[in-house]
Design a protein around this motif. Structure first.
Motif, short mmCIF file in Angstrom:
data_model
loop_
_atom_site.label_atom_id
_atom_site.label_comp_id
_atom_site.label_asym_id
_atom_site.label_seq_id
_atom_site.Cartn_x
_atom_site.Cartn_y
_atom_site.Cartn_z
N HIS A 99 -6.86 -0.73 -24.98
CA HIS A 99 -6.76 0.66 -24.53
C HIS A 99 -6.90 0.76 -23.01
N LEU A 100 -7.85 0.05 -22.44
CA LEU A 100 -8.05 0.09 -21.00
C LEU A 100 -6.85 -0.47 -20.25
N CYS A 101 -6.23 -1.53 -20.79
CA CYS A 101 -5.01 -2.07 -20.16
C CYS A 101 -3.89 -1.05 -20.19
N ALA A 102 -3.74 -0.34 -21.30
CA ALA A 102 -2.69 0.68 -21.41
C ALA A 102 -2.94 1.81 -20.41
N VAL A 103 -4.19 2.21 -20.25
CA VAL A 103 -4.52 3.27 -19.29
C VAL A 103 -4.25 2.80 -17.86
N LEU A 104 -4.64 1.57 -17.55
CA LEU A 104 -4.40 1.04 -16.21
C LEU A 104 -2.91 0.90 -15.92
N LEU A 105 -2.12 0.54 -16.93
CA LEU A 105 -0.67 0.44 -16.76
C LEU A 105 -0.05 1.78 -16.37
N PHE A 106 -0.68 2.86 -16.76
CA PHE A 106 -0.19 4.18 -16.38
C PHE A 106 -0.75 4.62 -15.03
N TYR A 107 -2.04 4.48 -14.83
CA TYR A 107 -2.67 5.03 -13.63
C TYR A 107 -2.34 4.28 -12.34
N ILE A 108 -2.29 2.98 -12.38
CA ILE A 108 -2.08 2.21 -11.15
C ILE A 108 -0.73 2.51 -10.50
N PRO A 109 0.40 2.47 -11.23
CA PRO A 109 1.66 2.83 -10.56
C PRO A 109 1.71 4.29 -10.13
N ASP A 110 1.10 5.16 -10.91
CA ASP A 110 1.11 6.59 -10.58
C ASP A 110 0.39 6.86 -9.27
N ILE A 111 -0.81 6.37 -9.14
CA ILE A 111 -1.58 6.59 -7.91
C ILE A 111 -0.95 5.84 -6.74
N SER A 112 -0.45 4.64 -6.98
CA SER A 112 0.21 3.86 -5.91
C SER A 112 1.43 4.60 -5.37
N LEU A 113 2.24 5.15 -6.26
CA LEU A 113 3.42 5.89 -5.83
C LEU A 113 3.04 7.11 -5.00
N SER A 114 2.00 7.80 -5.42
CA SER A 114 1.55 8.98 -4.70
C SER A 114 1.03 8.61 -3.30
N VAL A 115 0.27 7.55 -3.22
CA VAL A 115 -0.30 7.13 -1.93
C VAL A 115 0.78 6.60 -1.00
N ILE A 116 1.70 5.81 -1.53
CA ILE A 116 2.73 5.21 -0.67
C ILE A 116 3.69 6.27 -0.12
N HIS A 117 3.94 7.32 -0.88
CA HIS A 117 4.82 8.38 -0.39
C HIS A 117 4.14 9.20 0.70
N ARG A 118 2.83 9.33 0.62
CA ARG A 118 2.14 10.16 1.60
C ARG A 118 1.73 9.39 2.85
N PHE A 119 1.32 8.13 2.68
CA PHE A 119 0.76 7.39 3.82
C PHE A 119 1.59 6.18 4.22
N GLY A 120 2.57 5.81 3.44
CA GLY A 120 3.36 4.63 3.73
C GLY A 120 4.63 4.96 4.47
N ASN A 121 4.53 5.64 5.60
CA ASN A 121 5.72 6.04 6.37
C ASN A 121 6.50 4.83 6.87
N SER A 122 5.81 3.74 7.13
CA SER A 122 6.50 2.55 7.62
C SER A 122 6.92 1.62 6.48
N SER A 123 6.62 2.01 5.25
CA SER A 123 6.99 1.14 4.13
C SER A 123 8.49 1.22 3.86
N SER A 124 8.97 0.21 3.24
CA SER A 124 10.39 0.11 2.93
C SER A 124 10.80 1.16 1.90
#
Length: 166
Positions: free
Chosen positions: A101-126
């Motif tokens: 269950h924890l792996c399934a939850v992490l599979l959802f949360y990690i990409p979701d939060i990463s996408l949100s952070v990279i769009h807001r703070f990753g201006n120099s990211s590809s």
């Protein structure tokens, strides 16, 4: 409880289109994802997007942070109960289920939060990284969910291992 979570989601996300509507858009109307993502539409605006960025990130972190805390507390209570009552074999089964269950939850949360952070703070990211992470967020959790839960079955686990070991 289901109705509460639906209402909570609606209440947190209703302001987003209204916050976007007040902007003046001067950039090309080309989104980097195949679906409408709030952060992507925000970047098309010529105005200051600080309020939208802070609101979007804060509701993402608060909602998922609260969900994570509640999930963690429920697993602590489940494990406390199982470990105090059950036999050694039942404890292992309970731990196996909790890990899945924890792996399934992490599979959802990690990409979701990463996408949100990279769009807001990753201006120099590809831009390719942002697009790739957007598709990972959209496709990986539903595709990996059955695999995570099927690894609990000895028969399916053996077949999956044979496929990857060949």
């Amino acid at each position: 409880m289901g109705l509460f979570f639906v209402l909570r989601s609606v209440a947190l996300n209703i302001p987003l289109p209204f916050l976007l509507k007040r902007f003046r858009y001067c950039r090309a109307n080309v989104l980097s994802h195949s679906y409408c993502l709030h952060q992507d539409v925000m970047k098309l605006a010529c105005s200051d997007i600080t309020v939208n960025s802070i609101y979007g990130l804060s509701i993402k972190l608060l909602a998922e942070g609260l969900d994570s805390l509640l999930i963690f507390l429920s697993y602590v209570m489940i494990l406390k109960t199982v470990l105090s009552v059950a036999s050694h074999m039942e404890c292992l089964r309970a731990l196996n289920t909790c890990v899945s269950h924890l792996c399934a939850v992490l599979l959802f949360y990690i990409p979701d939060i990463s996408l949100s952070v990279i769009h807001r703070f990753g201006n120099s990211s590809s831009p390719f990284l942002q697009i790739l992470l957007g598709y990972v967020y959209l496709l990986v959790p539903p595709l990996m969910n059955p695999i995570v839960y099927s690894l609990k079955s000895k028969h399916l686990r053996a077949r999956i291992m044979r496929v990857f070991i060949k």
